[in-house]
Design a protein around this motif. Structure first.
Motif, PDB file in Angstrom:
ATOM      1  N   ARG A  72     -29.377  -4.717  -9.527  1.00 39.95           N
ATOM      2  CA  ARG A  72     -30.173  -4.450 -10.855  1.00 39.95           C
ATOM      3  C   ARG A  72     -29.982  -5.666 -11.411  1.00 39.95           C
ATOM      4  N   SER A  73     -30.341  -6.216 -12.390  1.00 42.90           N
ATOM      5  CA  SER A  73     -30.620  -6.975 -13.063  1.00 42.90           C
ATOM      6  C   SER A  73     -31.671  -7.564 -14.249  1.00 42.90           C
ATOM      7  N   GLU A  74     -31.171  -8.454 -15.279  1.00 41.29           N
ATOM      8  CA  GLU A  74     -31.942  -8.649 -16.076  1.00 41.29           C
ATOM      9  C   GLU A  74     -32.508 -10.297 -17.047  1.00 41.29           C
ATOM     10  N   PHE A  75     -33.494  -9.801 -17.092  1.00 40.58           N
ATOM     11  CA  PHE A  75     -34.258 -10.813 -17.503  1.00 40.58           C
ATOM     12  C   PHE A  75     -33.928 -11.825 -18.347  1.00 40.58           C
ATOM     13  N   ARG A  76     -33.767 -13.674 -17.909  1.00 39.86           N
ATOM     14  CA  ARG A  76     -33.072 -14.179 -18.763  1.00 39.86           C
ATOM     15  C   ARG A  76     -34.355 -15.577 -19.304  1.00 39.86           C
TER      16      ARG A  76
ATOM     17  N   SER B  88     -30.418 -12.765 -13.758  1.00 39.30           N
ATOM     18  CA  SER B  88     -29.118 -11.968 -14.590  1.00 39.30           C
ATOM     19  C   SER B  88     -28.408 -10.833 -13.701  1.00 39.30           C
ATOM     20  N   PRO B  89     -27.567 -11.366 -12.854  1.00 39.73           N
ATOM     21  CA  PRO B  89     -27.130  -9.491 -11.721  1.00 39.73           C
ATOM     22  C   PRO B  89     -26.257  -8.814 -12.634  1.00 39.73           C
ATOM     23  N   LEU B  90     -26.886  -7.565 -13.111  1.00 39.58           N
ATOM     24  CA  LEU B  90     -25.916  -6.223 -13.583  1.00 39.58           C
ATOM     25  C   LEU B  90     -25.345  -5.134 -12.770  1.00 39.58           C
ATOM     26  N   THR B  91     -26.105  -5.545 -10.664  1.00 38.70           N
ATOM     27  CA  THR B  91     -24.951  -5.243 -10.127  1.00 38.70           C
ATOM     28  C   THR B  91     -25.278  -5.716  -9.537  1.00 38.70           C
ATOM     29  N   TYR B  92     -24.291  -5.578  -7.880  1.00 35.12           N
ATOM     30  CA  TYR B  92     -24.215  -6.898  -7.097  1.00 35.12           C
ATOM     31  C   TYR B  92     -24.923  -6.465  -5.990  1.00 35.12           C
ATOM     32  N   ARG B  93     -24.180  -5.114  -5.306  1.00 35.45           N
ATOM     33  CA  ARG B  93     -24.213  -4.254  -4.289  1.00 35.45           C
ATOM     34  C   ARG B  93     -25.613  -4.244  -3.549  1.00 35.45           C
ATOM     35  N   ILE B  94     -25.920  -4.784  -2.598  1.00 35.92           N
ATOM     36  CA  ILE B  94     -27.611  -4.567  -1.373  1.00 35.92           C
ATOM     37  C   ILE B  94     -28.053  -4.072  -0.655  1.00 35.92           C
ATOM     38  N   ASP B  95     -28.724  -3.580  -0.984  1.00 31.81           N
ATOM     39  CA  ASP B  95     -29.087  -1.713  -0.626  1.00 31.81           C
ATOM     40  C   ASP B  95     -30.543  -2.568   0.158  1.00 31.81           C
ATOM     41  N   PHE B  96     -31.453  -3.028   1.017  1.00 32.15           N
ATOM     42  CA  PHE B  96     -31.858  -3.693   0.926  1.00 32.15           C
ATOM     43  C   PHE B  96     -33.232  -2.811   1.051  1.00 32.15           C
ATOM     44  N   CYS B  97     -34.759  -3.275   1.269  1.00 34.98           N
ATOM     45  CA  CYS B  97     -35.807  -2.471   1.581  1.00 34.98           C
ATOM     46  C   CYS B  97     -36.485  -2.825   3.690  1.00 34.98           C
ATOM     47  N   THR B  98     -35.566  -1.826   4.205  1.00 33.10           N
ATOM     48  CA  THR B  98     -35.998  -3.188   5.181  1.00 33.10           C
ATOM     49  C   THR B  98     -37.299  -2.705   6.450  1.00 33.10           C
TER      50      THR B  98
ATOM     51  N   ALA C 208     -35.178 -14.913  -9.606  1.00 29.07           N
ATOM     52  CA  ALA C 208     -33.616 -15.769  -8.662  1.00 29.07           C
ATOM     53  C   ALA C 208     -32.568 -14.967  -8.997  1.00 29.07           C
ATOM     54  N   VAL C 209     -32.166 -13.994  -9.389  1.00 30.18           N
ATOM     55  CA  VAL C 209     -30.502 -13.174  -9.294  1.00 30.18           C
ATOM     56  C   VAL C 209     -30.096 -14.253  -9.519  1.00 30.18           C
ATOM     57  N   VAL C 210     -28.833 -14.985 -10.284  1.00 30.42           N
ATOM     58  CA  VAL C 210     -27.740 -16.030  -9.987  1.00 30.42           C
ATOM     59  C   VAL C 210     -26.219 -15.118 -10.682  1.00 30.42           C
ATOM     60  N   ASP C 211     -25.925 -15.588  -9.229  1.00 28.85           N
ATOM     61  CA  ASP C 211     -23.923 -15.031 -10.235  1.00 28.85           C
ATOM     62  C   ASP C 211     -24.012 -16.547 -10.447  1.00 28.85           C
ATOM     63  N   GLU C 212     -23.709 -16.037 -11.884  1.00 33.16           N
ATOM     64  CA  GLU C 212     -23.400 -17.793 -12.398  1.00 33.16           C
ATOM     65  C   GLU C 212     -21.614 -18.276 -11.217  1.00 33.16           C
ATOM     66  N   SER C 213     -20.727 -17.252 -11.386  1.00 35.44           N
ATOM     67  CA  SER C 213     -19.625 -17.369 -11.176  1.00 35.44           C
ATOM     68  C   SER C 213     -19.318 -17.610 -10.298  1.00 35.44           C
ATOM     69  N   ALA C 214     -19.756 -16.872  -8.890  1.00 39.79           N
ATOM     70  CA  ALA C 214     -20.217 -17.213  -7.508  1.00 39.79           C
ATOM     71  C   ALA C 214     -20.621 -18.370  -7.380  1.00 39.79           C
TER      72      ALA C 214
ATOM     73  N   GLY D 218     -41.533 -10.658 -16.616  1.00 41.52           N
ATOM     74  CA  GLY D 218     -40.075  -9.912 -16.665  1.00 41.52           C
ATOM     75  C   GLY D 218     -39.340  -9.074 -16.327  1.00 41.52           C
ATOM     76  N   ALA D 219     -40.457  -7.758 -16.544  1.00 41.74           N
ATOM     77  CA  ALA D 219     -40.440  -6.392 -16.078  1.00 41.74           C
ATOM     78  C   ALA D 219     -40.850  -6.197 -14.317  1.00 41.74           C
TER      79      ALA D 219
END
Lengths: 177, 177
Positions: free
Chosen positions: A67-71, A98-108, A17-23, A53-54
């Motif tokens: 891209r994200s990191e384990f919390r 926590s997200p390190l990048t935000y742009r989505i490029d999902f696996c179709t 669950a990658v959470v963008d806390e500010s948004a 976590g990995a």
């Protein structure tokens, strides 16, 4: 301890669950090959020797391009495929990332949709799996009252005899926080 | 999700920390066949299809003769036997249990000693495995400040398609408590 020879009985799946806390948003997907298109957190099976976590970070990237990191560890589900039989069981761990990048490029190949969705919206929609709804409510509580209310912290410790590192997850102790 | 065929990679071990809240004591054992006689919580491997809580209650009874009931999940440890290799891994869950009986009748094949030990004493002694010491500190915090500070609650929910019950563990939500 059992005196029977040990064998593997469980596969381990992990969702992130990658959470963008500010948004106040969280990254969710809909699987391509399911009849009901319900929102869920990206995830998949652990590779042999891979830490929880990995797995979460890798699966999130493979499915969504983020891209994200384990919390922390948020929840564990145990499920048996064939009750009262010698079937394989699974443990499914849901991690907070926590997200390190935000742009989505999902696996179709795997996903029909992928979005940053409001945590409150995810907690209320009927288009989500039950575990996803529950974790969304946990995340909403965490956003409002602090993630320390819902997190299990991880610490690496060396095994007594082998010295190999293991990962221990539990509620933070006062002296740790 | 992975498109590889799924196979079991983990064995699941469970330990039970049976806490006598009124006396501030917890049930601990020393294994018979270890070189270093360190206190630990009784436990062992899950049988196929067995829930984490059921394993804890069963193993505690088999090793110590004490009957107990499941209360919460406290901690998860993940350990890989052969890092970077295709070895089996293990997940080890530590549960909090409440005693239903108090008389010790321990298994002399498995255990050298078995005692109700003060939680504070267990937290401080050097004669305990690192995970046992850590969980003793958690339990001490729980005894002093409330177990709601350290517990992961369990709830059983039906799987969407099969209806089979699974067990979900996470921090209690405000509306649940």
């Amino acid at each position: 301890p059992s005196r029977l020879p040990a064998f593997a009985t469980h596969q381990v799946g992990v969702a992130g669950a990658v959470v963008d806390e500010s948004a106040g948003k969280v990254l969710v997907v809909q699987d391509k090959n399911k009849t009901k298109n319900a929102w869920k957190f990206p995830g998949g099976l652990s590779d042999p020797g891979e830490n929880i976590g990995a797995t979460a970070v890798r699966e999130v990237f493979e499915e969504t391009g983020v891209r994200s990191e384990f919390r922390s560890l948020l929840s564990i589900r145990q499920q048996h495929r064939h009750p009262n039989a010698f079937g394989m069981s699974d443990l499914y761990a849901i991690c907070r990332l926590s997200p390190l990048t935000y742009r989505i490029d999902f696996c179709t190949q795997e996903c029909l949709r992928c979005e940053w969705l409001g945590v409150g919206e995810l907690a209320e929609t009927s288009s989500a799996t039950p575990v996803t709804s529950r974790v969304a409510r946990l995340l909403l509580f965490g956003l409002e009252r602090g993630f320390d209310k819902i997190d299990l912290a991880m610490e690496e410790l060396p095994a007594v005899y082998s010295g190999v590192l293991y990962q221990l997850y539990h509620r933070p102790l006062p002296t740790q926080s």
